[in-house]
Design a protein around this motif. Structure first.
Motif, PDB file in Angstrom:
ATOM      1  N   UNK A   1       2.123 -10.043   0.755  1.00  0.00           N
ATOM      2  CA  UNK A   1       1.209  -9.038   1.283  1.00  0.00           C
ATOM      3  C   UNK A   1       1.314  -7.658   0.689  1.00  0.00           C
ATOM      4  N   UNK A   2       2.161  -7.449  -0.298  1.00  0.00           N
ATOM      5  CA  UNK A   2       2.292  -6.124  -0.905  1.00  0.00           C
ATOM      6  C   UNK A   2       1.111  -5.848  -1.831  1.00  0.00           C
ATOM      7  N   UNK A   3       0.588  -4.631  -1.802  1.00  0.00           N
ATOM      8  CA  UNK A   3      -0.525  -4.205  -2.660  1.00  0.00           C
ATOM      9  C   UNK A   3      -0.407  -2.691  -2.873  1.00  0.00           C
ATOM     10  N   UNK A   4      -0.598  -2.179  -4.063  1.00  0.00           N
ATOM     11  CA  UNK A   4      -0.648  -2.910  -5.322  1.00  0.00           C
ATOM     12  C   UNK A   4       0.750  -3.218  -5.850  1.00  0.00           C
ATOM     13  N   UNK A   5       0.817  -4.132  -6.804  1.00  0.00           N
ATOM     14  CA  UNK A   5       2.084  -4.525  -7.411  1.00  0.00           C
ATOM     15  C   UNK A   5       1.934  -4.465  -8.926  1.00  0.00           C
ATOM     16  N   UNK A   6       2.901  -3.833  -9.589  1.00  0.00           N
ATOM     17  CA  UNK A   6       2.940  -3.831 -11.052  1.00  0.00           C
ATOM     18  C   UNK A   6       4.323  -4.319 -11.496  1.00  0.00           C
ATOM     19  N   UNK A   7       4.457  -4.624 -12.767  1.00  0.00           N
ATOM     20  CA  UNK A   7       5.720  -5.149 -13.307  1.00  0.00           C
ATOM     21  C   UNK A   7       6.229  -4.208 -14.389  1.00  0.00           C
TER      22      UNK A   7
END
Length: 438
Positions: free
Chosen positions: A201-207
């Motif tokens: 449910x996490x938003x937003x996600x980057x790497x």
């Protein structure tokens, strides 16, 4: 479980913490008696600040233990370059020492408050952070909820979810979503971690990659290093580092198996928890091995079988004394420890097969030829023996590790880009208000 029940459970967690808070003094006192808390600063664990809040925008950075603290040092230094104040919290005495050694008075250090509403609220009332940056894999519900209630943006950096943690959160998806929806951004270590955070449910996600790759190699006192190198002379060495219960015994057995083939072999054992060193020294002595304890200042003599690295903050020393390192929590325990430091310092890396917490890092090292996984004690002994005998193969592994680390760099720049929308307004605010402004 519905969203309504999830919120009721979190409310129950908040209430339970408030009820238990008055009796937490005994728990903190017990930890203090065992050296796990700083007795003189134990009030900080209840959210009571030991320093005043500076004027102007302030960012709260949290790093749980030594590994996370080392990882965020370059990030903290970059933020300090914007002229913004930072209060850095850590959860252990050793991580506080690392923060002091590497950042000193440039930041304000506090011990992280207990994850209970009275402590967290008191902490936030005093420091009034404009942004919270959390650098660890553990999730503290009350802290996240209180920051969310106060509308303080919170960003999880260097985010990682182990197999076990992800499995546990998947059993409670509504609770995970109720917590993770409070995060303004998650910057994950790997694609797998990123996918897991999205699934919860996490938003937003980057790497970004692993922030620790962009840190400097662990430091060393050159005088101490030179003195130990003179004591060791031309003896062959190998090390077992960050070992957990049972792995020290395996390392001692490997030493016994190999010392006849390699006369004068010195085995360096660095337990993850140095408070176990006295018991380990007795165990090794009972096996007929001669032990030199670093914490006692014992010299390494020609008769020394094992150098027991039972000190804190000297991994850079131990790794510079060898070209072969077994990285623990991978044979008798699960999850593994981070192999980046030995790889940075041109060390051939060995580990057991239980390295789930650093799966991507190990895979990249293995693919490049910088690391090898072993099944058991006998396979470890064979691998150490092979590397001791074959200088070309050993040096190839060492060089491959350095190349792999260089290829993995760039996490700091990616993390700063993700943080820019949250930091730049604080920079503008600081300039508009000028010196001494709030």
């Amino acid at each position: 479980m519905s969203e309504r029940w999830a919120r009721r459970l979190l409310s129950g967690y908040r209430l339970a913490g408030s009820v238990a808070f008055p009796v937490m003094g005994a728990y903190v006192a017990w930890r203090s008696s065992r050296g796990k808390e700083d007795h003189a600063r134990r009030r900080e664990r209840y959210g009571r600040a030991s320093q005043p809040r500076p004027d102007g925008p302030l960012i709260w950075v949290h790093a749980a233990s030594v590994g996370e603290t080392i990882a965020v040092v370059p990030l903290v230094e970059s933020i300090l370059g914007y002229g913004i104040n930072i209060v850095l919290t850590t959860g252990t005495v050793t991580s506080a020492q690392v923060a002091d050694e590497r950042l000193g008075a440039r930041i304000i250090h506090q011990y992280v408050p207990l994850d209970m509403k009275p402590a967290v609220s008191r902490f936030l009332d005093h420091w009034q952070p404009d942004l919270a940056i959390i650098a660890e894999s553990e999730i503290w519900p009350m802290t996240i909820l209180e920051l969310g209630r106060r509308r303080v943006p919170q960003v999880l950096v260097n985010g990682r979810l182990s197999d076990r943690s992800f499995k546990n959160w998947k059993k409670r998806p509504f609770i995970a979503e109720a917590l993770f929806e409070n995060l303004a951004h998650v910057v994950a270590q790997s694609d797998v971690d990123g996918q897991r955070f999205v699934a919860l449910g996490a938003r937003p996600v980057s790497v970004s990659g692993n922030l620790k790759v962009d840190t400097a190699p662990p430091p060393v006192d050159e005088k101490v290093l030179n003195a130990l190198q003179r004591q060791i002379g031309k003896r062959k060495t190998w090390a077992a580092i960050s070992t957990h219960d049972g792995e020290e015994a395996v390392a001692a057995e490997v030493h016994t198996m190999l010392h006849k083939r390699h006369p004068g072999l010195l085995t360096i054992i660095v337990p993850r928890h140095p408070d176990r060193a006295a018991a380990l020294a007795e165990e090794f002595t009972a096996l007929g091995l001669s032990v030199a304890r670093r914490s006692a200042g014992d010299k390494v003599t020609a008769e020394t079988d094992i150098l027991l690295g039972d000190t804190i903050g000297e991994m850079g020393l131990y790794l510079r004394l060898t070209e072969i390192a077994f990285v623990g929590r991978s044979l008798t325990s699960e999850g593994g420890q981070n192999p980046l430091e030995p790889a940075m310092l041109e060390t051939a890396v060995l580990a057991g097969r239980n390295v789930q917490n650093f799966r991507e890092t190990y895979q990249r090292l293995i693919d490049r030829g910088g690391a090898k996984l072993v099944r058991d004690r006998d396979m470890l002994a064979g691998a150490v023996n092979f590397l001791l005998v074959n200088e070309v193969a050993r040096h190839d592994m060492m060089a491959a590790g350095v190349v792999t680390v260089d290829e993995m760099r760039g996490a700091l720049a990616k993390t700063l880009r993700a943080l820019e929308p949250y930091i730049q307004p604080l920079v503008v605010k600081s300039r508009l208000k000028g010196p001494g402004g709030r």
